[in-house]
Design a protein around this motif. Structure first.
Motif, PDB file in Angstrom:
ATOM      1  N   THR A 124       0.727  -1.114   0.111  1.00 33.68           N
ATOM      2  CA  THR A 124       0.056  -0.028  -0.029  1.00 33.68           C
ATOM      3  C   THR A 124       0.888   1.193  -0.125  1.00 33.68           C
ATOM      4  OG1 THR A 124      -0.192  -0.234   2.352  1.00 33.68           O
ATOM      5  CG2 THR A 124      -1.832  -0.949   1.233  1.00 33.68           C
ATOM      6  N   SER A 125       2.224   1.192  -0.137  1.00 34.92           N
ATOM      7  CA  SER A 125       3.122   2.206  -0.072  1.00 34.92           C
ATOM      8  C   SER A 125       3.053   3.180  -1.291  1.00 34.92           C
ATOM      9  CB  SER A 125       4.520   1.864   0.008  1.00 34.92           C
ATOM     10  OG  SER A 125       4.820   1.170  -1.004  1.00 34.92           O
ATOM     11  N   ALA A 126       3.247   4.468  -1.196  1.00 37.66           N
ATOM     12  CA  ALA A 126       3.542   5.558  -1.902  1.00 37.66           C
ATOM     13  C   ALA A 126       4.699   5.411  -2.600  1.00 37.66           C
ATOM     14  CB  ALA A 126       3.202   6.837  -1.654  1.00 37.66           C
ATOM     15  N   GLU A 127       5.062   5.968  -3.751  1.00 34.54           N
ATOM     16  CA  GLU A 127       6.426   5.859  -4.662  1.00 34.54           C
ATOM     17  C   GLU A 127       7.369   6.201  -3.978  1.00 34.54           C
ATOM     18  OE1 GLU A 127       6.558   7.122  -8.971  1.00 34.54           O
ATOM     19  OE2 GLU A 127       4.976   5.825  -8.884  1.00 34.54           O
ATOM     20  N   ASP A 128       7.260   7.139  -3.253  1.00 34.40           N
ATOM     21  CA  ASP A 128       8.443   8.057  -2.288  1.00 34.40           C
ATOM     22  C   ASP A 128       8.510   7.170  -0.939  1.00 34.40           C
ATOM     23  OD1 ASP A 128       6.076   8.875  -1.213  1.00 34.40           O
ATOM     24  OD2 ASP A 128       6.845  11.052  -1.198  1.00 34.40           O
ATOM     25  N   SER A 129       8.000   6.234  -0.612  1.00 34.13           N
ATOM     26  CA  SER A 129       8.030   5.542   0.683  1.00 34.13           C
ATOM     27  C   SER A 129       9.447   5.039   0.882  1.00 34.13           C
ATOM     28  CB  SER A 129       7.089   4.541   0.761  1.00 34.13           C
ATOM     29  OG  SER A 129       5.852   5.013   0.870  1.00 34.13           O
ATOM     30  N   LYS A 130       9.881   4.856   2.049  1.00 40.43           N
ATOM     31  CA  LYS A 130      11.219   4.423   2.271  1.00 40.43           C
ATOM     32  C   LYS A 130      11.221   2.860   2.800  1.00 40.43           C
ATOM     33  CE  LYS A 130      14.567   7.900   2.879  1.00 40.43           C
ATOM     34  NZ  LYS A 130      14.337   8.612   1.725  1.00 40.43           N
ATOM     35  N   THR A 131      11.744   1.976   2.133  1.00 46.62           N
ATOM     36  CA  THR A 131      11.511   0.662   2.414  1.00 46.62           C
ATOM     37  C   THR A 131      12.176   0.465   4.021  1.00 46.62           C
ATOM     38  OG1 THR A 131      13.831   0.211   1.506  1.00 46.62           O
ATOM     39  CG2 THR A 131      11.729  -0.711   0.322  1.00 46.62           C
ATOM     40  N   SER A 132      13.294   1.142   4.569  1.00 47.12           N
ATOM     41  CA  SER A 132      13.965   1.104   5.794  1.00 47.12           C
ATOM     42  C   SER A 132      12.737   1.533   6.964  1.00 47.12           C
ATOM     43  CB  SER A 132      15.160   1.892   5.925  1.00 47.12           C
ATOM     44  OG  SER A 132      14.871   3.196   5.460  1.00 47.12           O
TER      45      SER A 132
END
Ligand code: 1PW
Length: 211
Positions: A124-132
Motif C-alpha cells: 500500500t506504499s506510495a512511490e516515495d516511501s522508504k523501505t527502511s
C-alpha cells in the motif's frame, strides 16, 4: 533452494501448506521460508546474519522431519501434540530440550508476522516511501518485542542498508509494480491465514512464550 526469488513461488508454497482441514504442513512452511531466505539474500549481505538464523531454524525442523519421529512432524498440529504428549518441550526455561520443534517454529512464526506487516506496508506504499522505514515500523510492531536490545540494534542497522522501493519490486520478480501489488494482494491473505492458524494453536496450548 532456487537462487532467484519469485513472489509467485512464495504464494504457491504457502497455498500448498494448508491441508484440507486447515492444518499447516511443516514441509511447505519450511519451503516458504526458504524462498524468503533467497529473497533476503538478494537484498545484499547486510541480511546475512538474519538469514543465517532463519536457515539454522529451518535446518532444525528439517532434521525432525527426516528423523525417526518424522511422521509426527508432518503438520504443525501433529508436532505440537507429539512434543507436548512426550514432554519434549522446555516450557519455562531452556533445559533438556533447548531446540524443540515447538520453540524453533515459534521463532519463524513471530518473524512471519513481521513479514506480513512489512509486505502489507509495501503493497500500500506510495512511490516515495522508504523501505527502511516500512521494515522498521513493521519490526517494532512485532518481532522487536521478542528481541533483546543488541539484536534490535543490529537489525536496525541492517534496515538502514536496505535498497529502495523500486529495487524491492524488481527483486520480487513478478512483473511491473502493478502486477507485484496485485500478487501481494493475493499472497497476503494466505500468509495471514497460515499465521493465524499457528497463532491460535500456540495460544490454545499456552506456547506463545516458549523460552
Ligand atoms: C525483508 C524481509 C525479511 C523477512 C525475514 C524476517 C526474519 C527475521 C529474523 C530476525 C533474526 C535476527 C537475528 C536472530 C535472532 C534470534 O535471536 C531470534 N530469531 C528470530 C528468527 O527471531 C530468536 O531466536 P533464538 O535466539 O531464541 O534461538
Amino acid at each position: 533452494m532456487a537462487d532467484t526469488f519469485s513472489l509467485q513461488r512464495v504464494l504457491e508454497t504457502f497455498r500448498s501448506s494448508l491441508t484440507e482441514n486447515k492444518e499447516v504442513y511443516i514441509k511447505y512452511y519450511i519451503a516458504g521460508w526458504k524462498e524468503l531466505v533467497s529473497f533476503m539474500n538478494s537484498l545484499g549481505n547486510v541480511f546475512s546474519f538474519i538469514s543465517k538464523d532463519v536457515i539454522c531454524k529451518i535446518q532444525i525442523l528439517e532434521n525432525f522431519l527426516s528423523g525417526e519421529n518424522g511422521s509426527h512432524y508432518v503438520t504443525i498440529q501433529s508436532m505440537v501434540k507429539f512434543e507436548l504428549e512426550n514432554e519434549l518441550v522446555d516450557l519455562t526455561k531452556r533445559g533438556s530440550h533447548p531446540e524443540s520443534g515447538c520453540r524453533t517454529l515459534l521463532r519463524l512464526h513471530r518473524a512471519l508476522r513481521w513479514l506480513e506487516l512489512f509486505l502489507e506496508r509495501l503493497r500500500t506504499s506510495a512511490e516515495d516511501s522508504k523501505t527502511s522505514v516500512m521494515c522498521s515500523d513493521a519490526y517494532s510492531e512485532s518481532l522487536a518485542q521478542h528481541h533483546p536490545w543488541l539484536i534490535r540494534k543490529a537489525v536496525g542497522v541492517a534496515f538502514c542498508a536496505l535498497p529502495g522501493r523500486d529495487t524491492f519490486f524488481n527483486v520480487m520478480n513478478a512483473g511491473d509494480q502493478v502486477q507485484v501489488v496485485a500478487l501481494l494482494g493475493e499472497s497476503l491473505p494466505l500468509i495471514s491465514e497460515v499465521y493465524q492458524i499457528t497463532e491460535d494453536l500456540y495460544a490454545k496450548n499456552n506456547l506463545l512464550e516458549l523460552p
